[in-house]
Scaffold this active site. Structure first.
Site, short mmCIF file in Angstrom:
data_model
loop_
_atom_site.label_atom_id
_atom_site.label_comp_id
_atom_site.label_asym_id
_atom_site.label_seq_id
_atom_site.Cartn_x
_atom_site.Cartn_y
_atom_site.Cartn_z
N THR A 243 -3.51 3.88 -4.57
CA THR A 243 -2.48 3.21 -5.36
C THR A 243 -3.06 2.71 -6.69
O THR A 243 -4.23 2.37 -6.75
CB THR A 243 -1.97 2.00 -4.55
OG1 THR A 243 -1.24 2.51 -3.45
CG2 THR A 243 -1.09 1.08 -5.35
N VAL A 272 8.36 2.64 3.72
CA VAL A 272 8.12 1.98 2.43
C VAL A 272 6.99 0.98 2.63
O VAL A 272 6.99 0.21 3.59
CB VAL A 272 9.39 1.26 1.92
CG1 VAL A 272 9.09 0.46 0.67
CG2 VAL A 272 10.50 2.27 1.63
N GLY A 273 6.02 1.02 1.72
CA GLY A 273 4.87 0.12 1.84
C GLY A 273 5.06 -1.17 1.06
O GLY A 273 6.19 -1.57 0.74
N ASP A 274 3.97 -1.80 0.74
CA ASP A 274 4.00 -3.09 0.06
C ASP A 274 4.20 -2.98 -1.45
O ASP A 274 4.66 -3.93 -2.09
CB ASP A 274 2.67 -3.84 0.30
CG ASP A 274 1.50 -3.02 -0.23
OD1 ASP A 274 1.39 -1.83 0.14
OD2 ASP A 274 0.70 -3.56 -1.02
N THR A 294 -3.70 -3.22 -3.30
CA THR A 294 -3.82 -1.87 -2.78
C THR A 294 -4.45 -1.93 -1.40
O THR A 294 -5.40 -2.69 -1.19
CB THR A 294 -4.68 -0.97 -3.70
OG1 THR A 294 -4.92 0.27 -3.01
CG2 THR A 294 -6.02 -1.59 -4.07
N GLY A 295 -3.90 -1.17 -0.49
CA GLY A 295 -4.45 -1.19 0.86
C GLY A 295 -3.41 -0.83 1.89
O GLY A 295 -2.37 -0.23 1.55
N1 ASP Z 1 -0.51 -0.07 -0.36
C1 ASP Z 1 -0.04 1.28 -0.38
C2 ASP Z 1 0.95 1.47 0.71
O1 ASP Z 1 0.75 0.98 1.79
C3 ASP Z 1 -1.16 2.26 -0.21
C4 ASP Z 1 -2.28 2.09 -1.17
O2 ASP Z 1 -2.57 1.00 -1.61
O3 ASP Z 1 -2.90 3.08 -1.53
O4 ASP Z 1 1.92 2.14 0.51
#
Ligand code: ASP
Length: 377
Positions: A243, A272-274, A294-295
């Site tokens: 991300t 859907v993520g954060d 990111t995570g």
């Molecule tokens: N946080 C993002 C998600 O869970 C993934 C990422 O940070 O690469 O969608």
């Protein structure tokens, strides 16, 4: 600019009232004053306190708990956290990442340097990373379980808490631009799927066929994630969270934050993520900080990561550094989550905190010399 001037005026006024009140108190305690003189002093004191209280409520309305001069223009970016090991990186690959991070820093900084707004700088920096296949956002978005690219993005203005986001979009070339359009041109904060795409089209944003996002390396990542072999993680072998995100402080003292992503490789339909969730992956408030995370998104949502950093500063009185450390190294890690964040406060203090082996990251300040980092050391 106007808001800034008001903040300083308020701070100055408050100090002035405090010192006048102290003088009155000293005078009242003078044993040689007549009763009438003491009564007049008391009235003056009450009047001053009333004015002070009224200015404090103005202060709250303007959302400025910490009234201090803003720091120098600053921009911080990340290109994802995860298993990024020096031993697995070729010098050529490392240079590609470093060059792209520097290009993103320069592009955002040019706006800040020219007197532009932090919000526009965030968009410019993120667009550079969205247009590169190196990062899991825009062009380089990872694949879903069904072999699609579904992207999420969000943006927030720290000066007035306005925010916009899109989720699960497949045809918008730059999801961060669409998130900004939602914030500026609609009454909503988050638009998802087909509706968000229709909105972007109506707003004249660049629309591309879903095939634009096809990248063979990302596709191989999906195949590995579907056949994990020895790997036990539910998110597959490539445990990188590519991300992208940016936080910026402009010369008017306004903070902004933005995040854009393809989500997580092998994610299920509609997941859907954060990143598009305000408070989880993105948050900005002038009185505290701007954050982009990111995570592992599910953990970021449950912990309200980005807002928690701001809340620890606002209610707990923690510095940005300590707040970021507490959320990522204690809460996130303690819960079994992984990832990192970038943060910036109004004084231009930077946090780049992660509990993974590495995080693509960098910052640039008023000197205009971008600095980038990849590994933990
Ligand atoms: N946080 C993002 C998600 O869970 C993934 C990422 O940070 O690469 O969608």
């Amino acid at each position: 600019m106007v808001k800034d001037a008001q903040n300083y005026a308020l701070a100055h006024e408050n100090k002035k009232y405090c010192s006048i009140n102290s003088i009155i108190l000293v005078l009242i305690s003078n044993p040689y004053l007549s009763n009438c003189q003491i009564d007049i002093m008391r009235c003056l004191l009450i009047l001053q306190l009333a004015v002070l209280l009224a200015s404090c409520s103005d202060d709250r309305r303007l959302n400025v708990r910490q009234i201090s001069p803003p720091g120098p223009i600053t921009l911080v970016i990340h290109g994802g956290a995860g298993t990024i090991l020096r031993s697995e990186m070729s010098p050529e690959r490392e240079k590609e990442y470093t060059d792209k991070l520097l290009a993103a820093l320069d592009s955002g900084f040019a706006i800040l340097h020219g007197g532009g707004k932090s919000l526009d700088a965030v968009i410019a920096a993120i667009k550079v990373m969205e247009d590169s296949p190196l990062f899991n956002a825009g062009k380089g978005a990872v694949f879903t379980h069904d072999g699609r690219n579904e992207m999420d993005a969000s943006i927030m203005d720290g000066s007035d808490l306005m925010a916009g986001a899109v989720a699960g979009v497949t045809t918008i070339k730059n999801p961060i631009v669409a998130a900004h359009a939602v914030m500026m041109k609609s009454k909503h904060v988050l638009m998802a799927g087909k509706g968000a795409e229709q909105f972007a089209e109506e707003e004249g944003l660049e629309i591309v066929p879903p095939s634009y996002f096809f990248d063979s390396a990302r596709y191989r990542q999906l195949q590995r994630a579907k056949n994990p072999g020895k790997e036990t993680s539910s998110i597959g072998q490539d445990r990188k969270f590519g991300t992208v995100g940016c936080v910026a402080l402009d010369r008017y003292g306004n903070l902004a934050a933005g995040t854009s992503t393809g989500g997580m490789t092998n994610k299920k339909y509609g997941r859907v993520g954060d990143s598009p969730i305000i408070g989880a992956g993105t948050y900005a408030k002038n009185g505290t900080c701007a954050v982009s995370g990111t995570g592992w998104g599910e953990y970021f949502i449950r912990l309200n990561v980005a807002y928690d950093v701001s809340a620890l500063m606002e209610y707990g009185g923690l510095s940005l550094d300590k707040a970021a450390d507490s959320v990522i190294m204690k809460k996130l890690k303690g819960m079994g989550g992984e990832g990192g964040l970038i943060g910036l406060d109004r004084q231009g203090r930077v946090a780049m905190t992660f509990c993974t082996e590495g995080m693509y990251r960098g910052y640039i300040t008023k000197k205009g010399q971008g600095k980038t980092f990849i590994y933990r050391d």
